[in-house]
Design a protein around this motif. Structure first.
Motif, PDB file in Angstrom:
ATOM      1  N   TYR B  49       0.848  -1.193   0.000  1.00 41.18           N
ATOM      2  CA  TYR B  49       0.000   0.000   0.000  1.00 41.18           C
ATOM      3  C   TYR B  49       0.883   1.242   0.000  1.00 41.18           C
ATOM      4  CZ  TYR B  49      -3.867  -3.106   1.102  1.00 41.18           C
ATOM      5  OH  TYR B  49      -4.816  -4.107   1.052  1.00 41.18           O
ATOM      6  N   ASN B 179     -13.456 -10.983   9.713  1.00 41.23           N
ATOM      7  CA  ASN B 179     -12.612  -9.826   9.385  1.00 41.23           C
ATOM      8  C   ASN B 179     -11.534 -10.152   8.359  1.00 41.23           C
ATOM      9  OD1 ASN B 179     -11.030 -11.440  10.951  1.00 41.23           O
ATOM     10  ND2 ASN B 179     -10.190  -9.798  12.217  1.00 41.23           N
ATOM     11  N   ARG B 293      -8.795  -3.604  12.383  1.00 38.69           N
ATOM     12  CA  ARG B 293      -9.362  -4.844  11.838  1.00 38.69           C
ATOM     13  C   ARG B 293      -8.787  -6.070  12.539  1.00 38.69           C
ATOM     14  NH1 ARG B 293      -7.861  -8.792   8.566  1.00 38.69           N
ATOM     15  NH2 ARG B 293      -5.804  -7.843   8.288  1.00 38.69           N
ATOM     16  N   ALA B 294      -7.506  -6.024  12.835  1.00 40.79           N
ATOM     17  CA  ALA B 294      -6.804  -7.114  13.504  1.00 40.79           C
ATOM     18  C   ALA B 294      -5.648  -6.476  14.264  1.00 40.79           C
ATOM     19  CB  ALA B 294      -6.281  -8.124  12.474  1.00 40.79           C
ATOM     20  N   ALA B 295      -4.941  -7.249  15.055  1.00 45.04           N
ATOM     21  CA  ALA B 295      -3.737  -6.714  15.689  1.00 45.04           C
ATOM     22  C   ALA B 295      -2.804  -6.225  14.581  1.00 45.04           C
ATOM     23  CB  ALA B 295      -3.069  -7.797  16.517  1.00 45.04           C
ATOM     24  N   PRO B 296      -2.322  -4.990  14.671  1.00 44.29           N
ATOM     25  CA  PRO B 296      -1.558  -4.417  13.558  1.00 44.29           C
ATOM     26  C   PRO B 296      -0.067  -4.718  13.613  1.00 44.29           C
ATOM     27  CG  PRO B 296      -1.865  -2.755  15.223  1.00 44.29           C
ATOM     28  CD  PRO B 296      -2.570  -3.993  15.737  1.00 44.29           C
ATOM     29  N   THR B 297       0.557  -4.643  12.473  1.00 48.92           N
ATOM     30  CA  THR B 297       2.012  -4.581  12.384  1.00 48.92           C
ATOM     31  C   THR B 297       2.438  -3.171  12.765  1.00 48.92           C
ATOM     32  OG1 THR B 297       2.090  -6.236  10.650  1.00 48.92           O
ATOM     33  CG2 THR B 297       3.972  -4.735  10.809  1.00 48.92           C
ATOM     34  N   VAL B 298       3.496  -3.076  13.588  1.00 51.12           N
ATOM     35  CA  VAL B 298       3.914  -1.770  14.097  1.00 51.12           C
ATOM     36  C   VAL B 298       5.321  -1.458  13.605  1.00 51.12           C
ATOM     37  CG1 VAL B 298       4.244  -0.366  16.166  1.00 51.12           C
ATOM     38  CG2 VAL B 298       2.543  -2.196  16.168  1.00 51.12           C
ATOM     39  N   ALA B 299       5.501  -0.232  13.165  1.00 49.81           N
ATOM     40  CA  ALA B 299       6.839   0.301  12.894  1.00 49.81           C
ATOM     41  C   ALA B 299       6.992   1.555  13.729  1.00 49.81           C
ATOM     42  CB  ALA B 299       7.011   0.623  11.414  1.00 49.81           C
ATOM     43  N   SER B 338       3.688   3.668  12.814  1.00 50.84           N
ATOM     44  CA  SER B 338       2.621   3.284  11.876  1.00 50.84           C
ATOM     45  C   SER B 338       2.040   1.972  12.378  1.00 50.84           C
ATOM     46  CB  SER B 338       3.158   3.120  10.454  1.00 50.84           C
ATOM     47  OG  SER B 338       4.036   2.015  10.358  1.00 50.84           O
ATOM     48  N   ASP B 340      -0.434  -1.065  10.984  1.00 47.61           N
ATOM     49  CA  ASP B 340      -0.921  -1.570   9.699  1.00 47.61           C
ATOM     50  C   ASP B 340      -1.719  -2.859   9.902  1.00 47.61           C
ATOM     51  OD1 ASP B 340      -1.244  -2.760   7.193  1.00 47.61           O
ATOM     52  OD2 ASP B 340       0.696  -2.104   6.459  1.00 47.61           O
ATOM     53  N   GLU B 342      -3.934  -3.752   7.323  1.00 47.28           N
ATOM     54  CA  GLU B 342      -4.555  -3.864   5.988  1.00 47.28           C
ATOM     55  C   GLU B 342      -4.787  -5.322   5.613  1.00 47.28           C
ATOM     56  OE1 GLU B 342      -5.969  -2.283   3.807  1.00 47.28           O
ATOM     57  OE2 GLU B 342      -5.489  -0.162   4.018  1.00 47.28           O
TER      58      GLU B 342
END
Lengths: 56, 343
Positions: B49, B179, B293-299, B338, B340, B342
């Motif tokens: 994205y 989801n 939507r779900a547990a996100p990826t973090v940066a 961030s 994410d 998605e």
């Protein structure tokens, strides 16, 4: 996604809680959640014969 | 259209409940939200994205490169569009090559289509497009749960044109009510024979990869002159394309945050400071502005050499810890996040 490395991170109880990963040159922290697209990619990477390193 | 025909059409729209409440299943269809930035160059090697929220790319084996921007252009009533500009051409198309602009949808958000049942609904997708020259591309509805496809070609000219495509109801293949990704709208822009060599027919549900794209397809990568502009993307139940459903920027931004959000601006902005968790650890706790939507990826970045480790990372919050207690007089903070989630 080009996964370059992956290593578990543990929570305060010592359980695997996330995967510190470098994907496409960027360090990110991926939850152990089957709905997460990066975790799905890591599982595919493991299925190709790669290994997630244990936590330090 | 005669008065009687107009009344019949109105009755049909009323019957399908399309004029009340939310009609558009596409988030950010007007391309107004671009949390990741307004321009990204050199795209073509890595799926993902970039710039405009919710619209992503799949790339396969192409040497083509493109620039994606959120551009202040559009048909009357639209302030922004998504623009693609081919910067490296690829005229030698391998069988497995493609460039696909996609919009992905959760299963729980498309249950009203009643797909896979005897009451399945038709689907109408509408959008505005233009390009540097005439071209033909393909817009596909993909049932990800059941590997089923229905695609139709559409034409692009040098002027903004509204495209309306109605897809037949599909009584095969129930969509998951969860989801996970169940559907996608795929805009095929460049494609090899693995997806074109079969006998393609517009608006037919099928399961054959070689039939996904028709013979009239233009390659977006055939020249560095190529551009592709799109906005006003709408997907709705039934066979009537209603006017685009505009939403406020704030509302659209918050909907987008279910999939991605960030706190950027460098080390002097949006700091998340540690607190003293106990004598052995300092910790960070951050609640997300909306449930993701779900547990996100973090940066993220940090001020002191470590981003810490996840205590918990859920779709609602992030708790991280670092060994060693807080030192009085020494700030320790994270920044440039961030998150994410998605599809």
């Amino acid at each position: 996604m080009n996964i370059e490395s992956a290593q578990y991170g543990v929570d305060l109880e010592g359980n695997n809680a996330e995967i510190k990963t470098t994907i496409d040159g960027k360090e990110i922290f991926v939850p152990i959640d089957s709905a997460n697209r990066h975790y799905q990619a890591i599982l595919e990477w493991v299925a190709e014969g790669n290994t997630i390193a244990e936590a330090d | 259209m005669t008065k009687a025909a107009e009344l019949a059409k109105m009755g049909e729209v009323l019957t399908n409940s399309q004029i009340g409440g939310r009609r558009n299943m596409v988030i950010n269809g007007a391309m107004n939200v671009a949390q990741r930035g307004t321009s990204s160059t050199g795209l073509g090697a890595t799926d993902g994205y970039y710039t405009v929220d919710r619209f992503g790319f799949n790339f396969s084996s192409t040497a083509a490169r493109l620039t994606m921007t959120q551009t202040a252009d559009g048909p009357s009533g639209f302030a922004n569009c998504l623009k693609l500009d081919c910067t490296t051409a690829d005229t030698s198309i391998a069988a497995n090559e493609y460039i696909q602009l996609h919009y992905r949808i959760e299963g729980q958000d498309v249950q009203q289509l009643k797909k896979g049942t005897s009451d399945a609904e038709k689907i109408t997708v509408s959008f505005y497009v233009k390009g540097n020259a005439s071209a033909t591309y393909t817009c596909e509805i993909e049932d990800v749960d059941n590997n089923r496809y229905n695609s139709q070609e559409f034409s692009v000219t040098t002027s903004w044109t509204k495209v309306t495509l109605t897809y037949n109801a599909d009584t095969t293949g129930v969509l998951g009510n969860d989801n996970g990704q169940s559907m996608a709208i795929n805009f095929w822009l460049h494609v090899g024979s693995n997806f074109t060599s079969g006998t393609h027919t517009d608006n037919v549900w099928h399961t054959t990869a070689t039939q996904r794209v028709g013979d009239n397809q233009t390659s977006f990568a055939d020249s560095t002159d190529r551009t592709f502009f799109i906005t006003g993307v709408q997907m709705e139940v039934g066979e009537q394309a209603t006017p685009f459903e505009h939403r406020s920027y704030g509302e659209e931004l918050n909907i987008c945050r279910r999939y991605y959000h960030e706190l950027s601006g460098g080390s002097n902005a949006n700091r998340l400071y540690t607190y003293n968790y106990n004598a052995s650890y300092k910790a960070f706790l951050f609640y997300f502005p909306v449930e993701m939507r779900a547990a996100p990826t973090v940066a993220m970045s940090n001020s002191g050499g470590s981003n810490g480790t996840a205590g918990t990372l859920t779709k609602n919050s992030m708790f991280r810890y670092i060994a060693g207690g807080v030192t009085v007089g020494t700030a320790y903070f994270l920044y440039d996040f961030s998150f994410d989630a998605e599809l």
